[in-house]
Design a protein around this motif. Structure first.
Motif, mmCIF file in Angstrom:
data_model
loop_
_atom_site.group_PDB
_atom_site.id
_atom_site.type_symbol
_atom_site.label_atom_id
_atom_site.label_comp_id
_atom_site.label_asym_id
_atom_site.label_seq_id
_atom_site.Cartn_x
_atom_site.Cartn_y
_atom_site.Cartn_z
ATOM 1 N N ASP A 1 40.578 51.473 25.638
ATOM 2 C CA ASP A 1 40.788 50.080 26.041
ATOM 3 C C ASP A 1 41.787 49.927 27.182
ATOM 4 N N ASP A 2 42.049 50.988 27.925
ATOM 5 C CA ASP A 2 42.970 50.935 29.050
ATOM 6 C C ASP A 2 42.244 50.337 30.254
ATOM 7 N N VAL A 3 42.395 49.030 30.421
ATOM 8 C CA VAL A 3 41.653 48.307 31.458
ATOM 9 C C VAL A 3 41.977 48.834 32.852
ATOM 10 N N THR A 4 43.220 49.174 33.099
ATOM 11 C CA THR A 4 43.611 49.693 34.414
ATOM 12 C C THR A 4 42.893 51.003 34.712
ATOM 13 N N ALA A 5 42.879 51.911 33.753
ATOM 14 C CA ALA A 5 42.189 53.193 33.950
ATOM 15 C C ALA A 5 40.692 52.973 34.147
ATOM 16 N N ILE A 6 40.120 52.066 33.390
ATOM 17 C CA ILE A 6 38.685 51.767 33.520
ATOM 18 C C ILE A 6 38.387 51.237 34.922
ATOM 19 N N ILE A 7 39.235 50.357 35.430
ATOM 20 C CA ILE A 7 39.033 49.811 36.780
ATOM 21 C C ILE A 7 39.124 50.923 37.820
ATOM 22 N N TYR A 8 40.144 51.770 37.716
ATOM 23 C CA TYR A 8 40.262 52.901 38.647
ATOM 24 C C TYR A 8 39.025 53.785 38.584
ATOM 25 N N TRP A 9 38.579 54.087 37.368
ATOM 26 C CA TRP A 9 37.418 54.963 37.146
ATOM 27 C C TRP A 9 36.170 54.362 37.807
ATOM 28 N N PHE A 10 35.946 53.060 37.601
ATOM 29 C CA PHE A 10 34.753 52.422 38.160
ATOM 30 C C PHE A 10 34.850 52.286 39.677
#
Length: 142
Positions: A115-124
């Motif tokens: 649920d780490d939104v920041t990491a998910i955004i970076y990943w995408f």
């Protein structure tokens, strides 16, 4: 010829993706590069302490597969139209980006939380850069 181009394209785009995620991790501390290189959950392979260059080989194998599928689809189904290139590249890259969730869930070593939104955004974003690189380097190489 398609396989040779796919290998070249897969290396170039895979290096771009890896470099972007490495830079993000180096600057922010978000372990997105660690996630990209992680295979600790794969039976047998995950039990081996691989050198960094071998982790890159595993990563590039997937990038080669994506690039070859991209080129095959463009060549055999769409006759190379620009819109089809972008749609195919974006679809493949989004599918690759969605691996964030199973890879994070399966990882044994420390990776970003599910649920780490920041990491998910970076990943995408990194995978979006991958999609752009796939199309642009394909066009450039023609």
């Amino acid at each position: 010829m398609m396989i040779k181009k796919g290998l070249w394209l897969g290396i170039a785009t895979g290096v771009i993706l890896g470099a972007v995620l490495w830079l993000v991790e180096a600057v922010t501390g978000e372990e997105v590069y660690t996630l990209l290189m992680n295979i600790d959950f794969i039976p047998v392979l995950g039990d081996i302490a691989w050198p960094v260059w071998m982790e890159w080989v595993f990563h590039l194998l997937l990038s080669w597969a994506i690039a070859i599928v991209y080129l095959a689809w463009i060549a055999f189904q769409t006759e190379g139209e620009t819109s089809a290139r972008w749609a195919t590249s974006l679809l493949l890259s989004v599918l690759a980006a969605l691996t964030y969730f199973p890879l994070t869930d399966l990882a044994i070593k420390e990776t970003p939380p599910l649920d780490d939104v920041t990491a998910i955004i970076y990943w995408f974003i990194a995978h979006l850069i991958y999609a752009v690189a796939l199309v642009k380097l394909d066009e450039w190489s023609e």
